[in-house]
Scaffold this active site. Structure first.
Site, mmCIF file in Angstrom:
data_model
loop_
_atom_site.group_PDB
_atom_site.id
_atom_site.type_symbol
_atom_site.label_atom_id
_atom_site.label_comp_id
_atom_site.label_asym_id
_atom_site.label_seq_id
_atom_site.Cartn_x
_atom_site.Cartn_y
_atom_site.Cartn_z
ATOM 1 N N TYR A 1 5.675 5.829 12.994
ATOM 2 C CA TYR A 1 4.898 6.142 11.790
ATOM 3 C C TYR A 1 5.645 7.134 10.909
ATOM 4 O O TYR A 1 5.818 6.915 9.709
ATOM 5 C CB TYR A 1 3.536 6.693 12.195
ATOM 6 N N ALA B 1 -15.176 -5.463 0.897
ATOM 7 C CA ALA B 1 -14.971 -4.057 1.248
ATOM 8 C C ALA B 1 -15.987 -3.165 0.538
ATOM 9 O O ALA B 1 -16.435 -3.462 -0.570
ATOM 10 C CB ALA B 1 -13.554 -3.624 0.879
ATOM 11 N N LYS C 1 7.292 6.514 7.106
ATOM 12 C CA LYS C 1 6.922 7.315 5.938
ATOM 13 C C LYS C 1 8.158 7.942 5.283
ATOM 14 O O LYS C 1 8.278 7.989 4.048
ATOM 15 C CB LYS C 1 5.921 8.406 6.344
ATOM 16 N N ALA D 1 -1.950 2.852 4.158
ATOM 17 C CA ALA D 1 -0.827 2.867 5.102
ATOM 18 C C ALA D 1 -1.260 2.252 6.421
ATOM 19 O O ALA D 1 -2.452 2.142 6.717
ATOM 20 C CB ALA D 1 -0.349 4.291 5.343
ATOM 21 N N ARG D 2 -0.269 1.860 7.186
ATOM 22 C CA ARG D 2 -0.517 1.563 8.595
ATOM 23 C C ARG D 2 -0.369 2.896 9.311
ATOM 24 O O ARG D 2 0.695 3.504 9.304
ATOM 25 C CB ARG D 2 0.487 0.556 9.145
#
Length: 322
Positions: A145, A40, A149, A75-76
């Protein structure tokens, strides 16, 4: 207070990478960056830790060693072309189970404060005219989503109560700045290319937040005593209609926006015909937030104006196309 180690997750993302640079620039933090893979991209001066995917099985031991605070930005996020059979399960796997696994290990490692970058979607998808959303409103998430959260927030506050680790939740509205992608990037391209847009008569109200303002609030919340176990919404404190935003982008880009005054009712009807009600809501609906709590509790006001934030984003876009 001496130097402290801060762990940043999502460190290669739009917010996370800028946050790492901001923390380094402060000169008082050692920055640990959680990376998905060893290949990365990295920020110079940041100590990298390869942890793999965010899940209930992720081992965080080495990355958490000696860490004073965690800033959890990984996060996704919203997936345009969802392939999962049950998208809510997938969001929960990453955003709830993955977050709480990290938080439990952080508490066990003696981390003092856990800052969770949540989303305004916990509050809902829209606000009524003249009734801005606040941090104390009853949550009303509508999509997987937002639900994930909110569930993560609930789990974090339960963990804080059980362990004594302080939790801070920040719910940003749409974040823009150098390197922004998705819809905001598209809007800047439309204006830069001089495309005629049927958006010259939109009288909605939207709150936005410049990347620099979001970063400033995050850094403020690392140490501010009154931030502990609180929820904050964040914006530039200046609400604009879509028409006003496009005109402001035009000024920032030096290329006046070409806007055609088509009534919003006609645009909504077209969206229904083409099955794009979600797009119509994002473009035509209102979403305002009230950041009075930030001012009263933290003494925090946005250091960057909307005009300054748009100017910085525009310069970055223009530099990329030279």
């Amino acid at each position: 207070m001496g130097r402290r180690a801060i762990l940043v997750t999502g460190a290669t993302g739009f917010v996370g990478s800028a946050l790492c640079r901001s923390l380094l620039d402060a000169g008082v933090f050692d920055v640990h960056a959680a990376l998905r893979s060893s290949s990365a991209a990295r920020v110079a001066g940041v100590k990298p830790f390869t942890v793999g995917e965010l899940s209930s099985e992720t081992a965080w031991g080495a990355a958490l060693t000696g860490v004073d605070a965690v800033i959890h930005a990984a996060a996704r996020v919203h997936v345009m072309n969802e392939t999962a059979d049950n998208s809510l399960d997938e969001f929960r796997r990453v955003n709830v189970q993955g977050t709480l696994n990290l938080a439990r290990q952080a508490a066990a490692a003696g981390v003092r404060r856990f800052i969770f970058i949540s989303s305004i979607k916990v509050n809902g998808e829209s606000s009524r005219p003249g009734q801005a959303l606040t941090a104390d409103d009853v949550p009303a998430p509508l999509d997987p989503y937002g639900v994930s959260k909110y569930e993560a927030e609930q789990g974090l506050f339960e963990l804080a109560s059980a362990t004594g680790m302080q939790v801070v939740v920040i719910r940003p509205v749409l974040v823009y700045g150098p390197g922004v992608k998705a819809n905001f990037h598209s809007m800047m391209h439309w204006v830069r290319r001089g495309l005629p847009l049927p958006l010259g008569a939109i009288d909605n109200r939207r709150s936005l937040v410049a990347l620099d303002n979001l970063l400033d609030l995050i850094v403020t919340c690392i140490d501010h005593q009154r931030a502990a176990n609180q929820i904050f919404l964040v914006s530039d404190g200046e609400d604009v209609s879509l028409t006003q935003l496009l005109r402001a982008l035009g000024r920032a880009l030096g290329r006046p926006a070409r806007l055609i005054p088509v009534p919003a009712t006609m645009l909504r009807l077209a969206a229904v015909m083409f099955r794009r009600r979600d797009l119509a809501q994002r473009l035509l609906g209102s979403l305002q937030v009230d950041i009075t709590k930030n001012r009263q509790l933290l003494g925090w006001t946005p250091p960057v104006t909307l005009s300054q934030g748009l100017g910085k984003a525009a310069r970055s876009l223009l530099d990329d196309h030279q």
